[in-house]
Design a protein around this motif. Structure first.
Motif, PDB file in Angstrom:
ATOM      1  N   SER A 344     -86.209 -58.259  14.201  1.00 17.84           N
ATOM      2  CA  SER A 344     -87.254 -59.095  14.559  1.00 17.84           C
ATOM      3  C   SER A 344     -86.668 -60.165  13.442  1.00 17.84           C
ATOM      4  CB  SER A 344     -88.748 -59.060  14.188  1.00 17.84           C
ATOM      5  OG  SER A 344     -89.387 -58.566  12.872  1.00 17.84           O
ATOM      6  N   ILE A 345     -87.206 -61.626  14.130  1.00 17.12           N
ATOM      7  CA  ILE A 345     -87.204 -63.045  12.998  1.00 17.12           C
ATOM      8  C   ILE A 345     -88.573 -63.590  12.986  1.00 17.12           C
ATOM      9  CG2 ILE A 345     -84.414 -63.270  13.323  1.00 17.12           C
ATOM     10  CD1 ILE A 345     -85.060 -65.506  15.245  1.00 17.12           C
ATOM     11  N   ASN A 346     -88.799 -64.188  12.215  1.00 16.00           N
ATOM     12  CA  ASN A 346     -90.169 -65.030  12.510  1.00 16.00           C
ATOM     13  C   ASN A 346     -89.606 -66.726  12.215  1.00 16.00           C
ATOM     14  OD1 ASN A 346     -92.427 -62.614  11.676  1.00 16.00           O
ATOM     15  ND2 ASN A 346     -90.143 -62.872  10.556  1.00 16.00           N
ATOM     16  N   LEU A 347     -90.351 -67.179  13.504  1.00 17.68           N
ATOM     17  CA  LEU A 347     -90.633 -68.938  13.114  1.00 17.68           C
ATOM     18  C   LEU A 347     -92.366 -69.592  12.445  1.00 17.68           C
ATOM     19  CD1 LEU A 347     -88.969 -70.194  16.716  1.00 17.68           C
ATOM     20  CD2 LEU A 347     -87.510 -69.847  14.396  1.00 17.68           C
ATOM     21  N   LEU A 348     -91.693 -70.716  12.237  1.00 17.38           N
ATOM     22  CA  LEU A 348     -93.173 -71.335  11.517  1.00 17.38           C
ATOM     23  C   LEU A 348     -92.949 -72.438  11.983  1.00 17.38           C
ATOM     24  CD1 LEU A 348     -95.683 -70.903   9.974  1.00 17.38           C
ATOM     25  CD2 LEU A 348     -94.326 -72.380   8.991  1.00 17.38           C
ATOM     26  N   TYR A 349     -93.347 -73.323  12.952  1.00 21.24           N
ATOM     27  CA  TYR A 349     -93.464 -74.486  13.493  1.00 21.24           C
ATOM     28  C   TYR A 349     -94.817 -74.925  14.238  1.00 21.24           C
ATOM     29  CZ  TYR A 349     -94.126 -71.575  18.102  1.00 21.24           C
ATOM     30  OH  TYR A 349     -95.732 -70.918  19.334  1.00 21.24           O
ATOM     31  N   PHE A 350     -94.775 -76.047  14.921  1.00 26.04           N
ATOM     32  CA  PHE A 350     -95.972 -77.176  15.403  1.00 26.04           C
ATOM     33  C   PHE A 350     -95.696 -76.825  16.771  1.00 26.04           C
ATOM     34  CE2 PHE A 350     -94.320 -79.559  11.700  1.00 26.04           C
ATOM     35  CZ  PHE A 350     -96.129 -79.238  11.021  1.00 26.04           C
ATOM     36  N   ASP A 351     -97.516 -76.769  17.772  1.00 24.05           N
ATOM     37  CA  ASP A 351     -97.114 -76.252  18.351  1.00 24.05           C
ATOM     38  C   ASP A 351     -97.641 -78.088  19.531  1.00 24.05           C
ATOM     39  OD1 ASP A 351     -99.764 -76.573  18.791  1.00 24.05           O
ATOM     40  OD2 ASP A 351    -100.792 -75.752  18.728  1.00 24.05           O
ATOM     41  N   ASP A 352     -97.565 -77.910  20.883  1.00 20.88           N
ATOM     42  CA  ASP A 352     -97.838 -78.891  21.860  1.00 20.88           C
ATOM     43  C   ASP A 352     -99.189 -80.035  20.882  1.00 20.88           C
ATOM     44  OD1 ASP A 352     -95.946 -78.638  23.139  1.00 20.88           O
ATOM     45  OD2 ASP A 352     -97.376 -77.819  24.636  1.00 20.88           O
ATOM     46  N   ASP A 353    -100.149 -78.858  20.239  1.00 18.99           N
ATOM     47  CA  ASP A 353    -101.549 -79.564  20.248  1.00 18.99           C
ATOM     48  C   ASP A 353    -101.354 -79.960  18.136  1.00 18.99           C
ATOM     49  OD1 ASP A 353    -102.891 -80.353  21.941  1.00 18.99           O
ATOM     50  OD2 ASP A 353    -103.350 -78.023  21.862  1.00 18.99           O
ATOM     51  N   GLU A 354     -99.283 -80.240  17.655  1.00 14.80           N
ATOM     52  CA  GLU A 354     -98.993 -80.144  16.513  1.00 14.80           C
ATOM     53  C   GLU A 354    -100.215 -78.879  15.434  1.00 14.80           C
ATOM     54  OE1 GLU A 354     -99.587 -84.688  15.013  1.00 14.80           O
ATOM     55  OE2 GLU A 354     -98.646 -84.716  16.618  1.00 14.80           O
ATOM     56  N   ASN A 355    -100.973 -77.519  16.064  1.00 17.13           N
ATOM     57  CA  ASN A 355    -101.247 -76.613  14.764  1.00 17.13           C
ATOM     58  C   ASN A 355    -100.376 -75.941  14.799  1.00 17.13           C
ATOM     59  OD1 ASN A 355    -104.760 -76.794  15.439  1.00 17.13           O
ATOM     60  ND2 ASN A 355    -103.267 -76.283  17.792  1.00 17.13           N
ATOM     61  N   VAL A 356     -99.952 -75.791  13.674  1.00 16.52           N
ATOM     62  CA  VAL A 356     -98.942 -74.837  12.728  1.00 16.52           C
ATOM     63  C   VAL A 356     -99.064 -73.301  13.307  1.00 16.52           C
ATOM     64  CG1 VAL A 356     -98.066 -73.803  10.860  1.00 16.52           C
ATOM     65  CG2 VAL A 356     -98.854 -76.198  10.943  1.00 16.52           C
ATOM     66  N   VAL A 357     -98.051 -72.565  14.245  1.00 20.04           N
ATOM     67  CA  VAL A 357     -97.778 -71.226  14.251  1.00 20.04           C
ATOM     68  C   VAL A 357     -96.887 -70.299  14.006  1.00 20.04           C
ATOM     69  CG1 VAL A 357     -97.863 -69.731  15.624  1.00 20.04           C
ATOM     70  CG2 VAL A 357     -98.929 -72.258  16.542  1.00 20.04           C
ATOM     71  N   LEU A 358     -97.370 -68.844  13.223  1.00 17.14           N
ATOM     72  CA  LEU A 358     -96.273 -67.665  12.974  1.00 17.14           C
ATOM     73  C   LEU A 358     -96.059 -67.155  14.112  1.00 17.14           C
ATOM     74  CD1 LEU A 358     -93.928 -67.096  10.670  1.00 17.14           C
ATOM     75  CD2 LEU A 358     -96.047 -65.590   9.540  1.00 17.14           C
ATOM     76  N   LYS A 359     -94.935 -67.175  14.648  1.00 16.62           N
ATOM     77  CA  LYS A 359     -95.039 -66.150  15.546  1.00 16.62           C
ATOM     78  C   LYS A 359     -93.376 -65.056  15.219  1.00 16.62           C
ATOM     79  CE  LYS A 359     -95.508 -67.085  20.205  1.00 16.62           C
ATOM     80  NZ  LYS A 359     -96.666 -66.048  20.329  1.00 16.62           N
ATOM     81  N   GLN A 360     -93.396 -63.849  15.647  1.00 14.19           N
ATOM     82  CA  GLN A 360     -92.861 -62.754  15.513  1.00 14.19           C
ATOM     83  C   GLN A 360     -91.663 -62.486  16.352  1.00 14.19           C
ATOM     84  OE1 GLN A 360     -93.109 -59.239  13.756  1.00 14.19           O
ATOM     85  NE2 GLN A 360     -93.170 -59.835  11.529  1.00 14.19           N
ATOM     86  N   TYR A 361     -90.779 -62.480  16.657  1.00 15.63           N
ATOM     87  CA  TYR A 361     -90.176 -62.124  17.965  1.00 15.63           C
ATOM     88  C   TYR A 361     -88.725 -61.211  17.173  1.00 15.63           C
ATOM     89  CZ  TYR A 361     -91.045 -66.691  19.496  1.00 15.63           C
ATOM     90  OH  TYR A 361     -91.738 -68.141  19.355  1.00 15.63           O
ATOM     91  N   ASP A 362     -89.294 -60.316  18.820  1.00  9.85           N
ATOM     92  CA  ASP A 362     -87.909 -58.573  18.464  1.00  9.85           C
ATOM     93  C   ASP A 362     -87.201 -58.833  19.047  1.00  9.85           C
ATOM     94  OD1 ASP A 362     -91.048 -57.334  17.322  1.00  9.85           O
ATOM     95  OD2 ASP A 362     -90.758 -56.579  19.158  1.00  9.85           O
ATOM     96  N   ASP A 363     -86.015 -57.940  18.108  1.00  7.17           N
ATOM     97  CA  ASP A 363     -84.619 -57.541  18.682  1.00  7.17           C
ATOM     98  C   ASP A 363     -84.385 -58.727  18.955  1.00  7.17           C
ATOM     99  OD1 ASP A 363     -85.698 -54.668  19.182  1.00  7.17           O
ATOM    100  OD2 ASP A 363     -85.855 -55.344  21.145  1.00  7.17           O
ATOM    101  N   MET A 364     -84.316 -59.789  18.002  1.00 11.40           N
ATOM    102  CA  MET A 364     -83.193 -60.775  17.602  1.00 11.40           C
ATOM    103  C   MET A 364     -82.063 -61.267  16.815  1.00 11.40           C
ATOM    104  SD  MET A 364     -85.227 -63.022  19.253  1.00 11.40           S
ATOM    105  CE  MET A 364     -84.284 -64.406  19.155  1.00 11.40           C
ATOM    106  N   VAL A 365     -82.086 -59.637  16.340  1.00 12.47           N
ATOM    107  CA  VAL A 365     -80.743 -60.325  15.675  1.00 12.47           C
ATOM    108  C   VAL A 365     -80.621 -58.718  14.549  1.00 12.47           C
ATOM    109  CG1 VAL A 365     -80.179 -59.444  12.555  1.00 12.47           C
ATOM    110  CG2 VAL A 365     -81.671 -61.626  13.679  1.00 12.47           C
ATOM    111  N   ALA A 366     -78.633 -58.395  14.992  1.00  9.69           N
ATOM    112  CA  ALA A 366     -78.147 -56.980  15.085  1.00  9.69           C
ATOM    113  C   ALA A 366     -77.907 -56.776  13.648  1.00  9.69           C
ATOM    114  CB  ALA A 366     -76.945 -56.919  15.663  1.00  9.69           C
ATOM    115  N   GLY A 367     -78.275 -55.597  13.486  1.00 12.97           N
ATOM    116  CA  GLY A 367     -77.938 -54.992  12.217  1.00 12.97           C
ATOM    117  C   GLY A 367     -77.434 -54.046  12.319  1.00 12.97           C
TER     118      GLY A 367
END
Length: 372
Positions: A344-367
């Motif tokens: 999995s990978i993680n993104l740290l980003y601004f959402d539509d309301d400029e709040n900061v979100v940390l989200k984890q996404y599974d199965d994004m990198v071939a190990g």
């Protein structure tokens, strides 16, 4: 999911006969890529430069490598962490957080109120107290929060009057109430009292407000949630290569390239190759804080008979390889070189309301890769 991501990224860069066709294909590919990341449209970049809360930056660095790959899957509760700043900007002990960006399908696991405790003010005479009682209430009646029944106690504890730093209070049930009925969100009230509940005037303890203090000390609500989006495999620690993996290779190499090169690839044994995903090149760098990109890797090469253990074959692939080699059945191809371990990978980003979100996404990198 990884194969879909690689194909979409490749399509986004592949040349088309006409500029209009190329723009259309790119737009469609990026739209599909947003769906992979659980979004309908890319959030707009903040209107002005915004410093993300240090807590969220530290959490990202704890959970992920510099390229976003999960290094400790047991830290996060759920797959999403959302931060919200106080919207009152006035009353020092009243707080309001707007939760409109929380999706209806998100399950609230834990909600925390983060308040920065300031250095205690100087008082005349000898100090008689070393602690005070801090209580957090959910406001039920906005016009009369101090009236009986006007608020509901959420958390209460003794807080030292020495030093400064962050204080964290669990307020999960209140946030669940607010997400179920947005109109019930009338904010929070924080009180400071003596050890026996006696009033302290003026209170010796104060918390930083959103209006009068540095951005890094602003009151903050942190939600740990789960949106139910899980891949075929869970995130795994110990990713080989980590953040030091090289960023090179071409996104379009998986679907294009000279015929001689593709023929040569088929002669090489199945193995993992670098595949960099650059968020700035895609046009997402304005709202993604970290990472600036990551190495997705891709699998390429042949699975010739006989399949050795280094090919990491499944039993099914071994049988298929034998059937293909001996021509025992028509139309049976040799096994394919595909990812057999995903991270999995993680993104740290601004959402539509400029709040900061940390989200984890599974199965994004071939190990690793194997013949299947």
């Amino acid at each position: 999911m990884l194969g879909t991501v690689l194909l979409l990224l490749a399509l986004a860069k592949t040349a088309c006969p006409s500029p209009a066709g190329a723009a259309s294909r790119r737009a469609e590919a990026l739209k599909r890529l947003l769906e992979v990341f659980g979004m309908e449209d890319p959030p707009p970049p903040p209107a002005h430069f915004k410093q993300p809360p240090q807590y969220m930056v530290d959490l990202f660095n704890t959970v992920a490598n510099a390229d976003g790959v999960t290094k400790n899957p047991d830290i996060l509760e759920g797959n999403t962490v959302r931060s919200f700043l106080d919207k009152t900007h006035g009353e020092k002990m009243r707080f309001l957080f707007i939760l409109s960006s929380v999706a209806k399908n998100e399950k609230i696991l834990t909600a925390e109120l983060h308040l920065f405790r300031l250095w205690p003010r100087a008082t005349d005479g000898p100090k008689r107290h070393h602690f005070c009682q801090v209580s957090v209430y959910q406001v039920l009646e906005k016009s009369e929060p101090d009236a009986p029944g006007g608020n509901k106690l959420l958390a209460s504890r003794l807080v030292s009057l020495q030093g400064s730093g962050w204080e964290v209070f669990a307020i999960t049930q209140a946030v669940r109430d607010w997400t179920e009925d947005e109109s019930s969100n009338r904010g929070l009230l924080v009180t400071v009292q003596g050890l026996g509940g006696s009033p302290l005037d003026p209170p010796p303890l104060q918390f930083a407000s959103g209006r009068d203090h540095h951005e890094s000390k602003k009151p903050m609500l942190v939600l740990f949630t789960d949106d139910g989006r899980r891949g075929a495999s869970m995130p795994m620690a110990g990713f080989p290569g980590g953040s030091h993996a090289p960023w090179h290779g071409s996104l379009s190499a998986t679907v294009s390239g000279p015929r001689s090169t593709r023929s040569l690839d088929r002669l090489q044994p199945c193995q993992r190759h670098p595949l960099s995903v650059d968020f700035e090149e895609i046009g997402w760098s304005g709202w993604i804080i970290s990472p600036r990109g990551y190495n997705a890797y891709h699998c390429k090469g042949s699975c010739p008979f006989p399949l050795g253990e280094n090919m990491r074959p499944t039993n099914h692939a071994t049988v298929q390889s034998i059937i293909n080699a001996l021509k025992l059945s028509e139309g049976v191809s040799s096994p394919c070189c595909v990812p057999d371990k995903l991270y999995s990978i993680n993104l740290l980003y601004f959402d539509d309301d400029e709040n900061v979100v940390l989200k984890q996404y599974d199965d994004m990198v071939a190990g690793s890769c194997g013949c299947h």
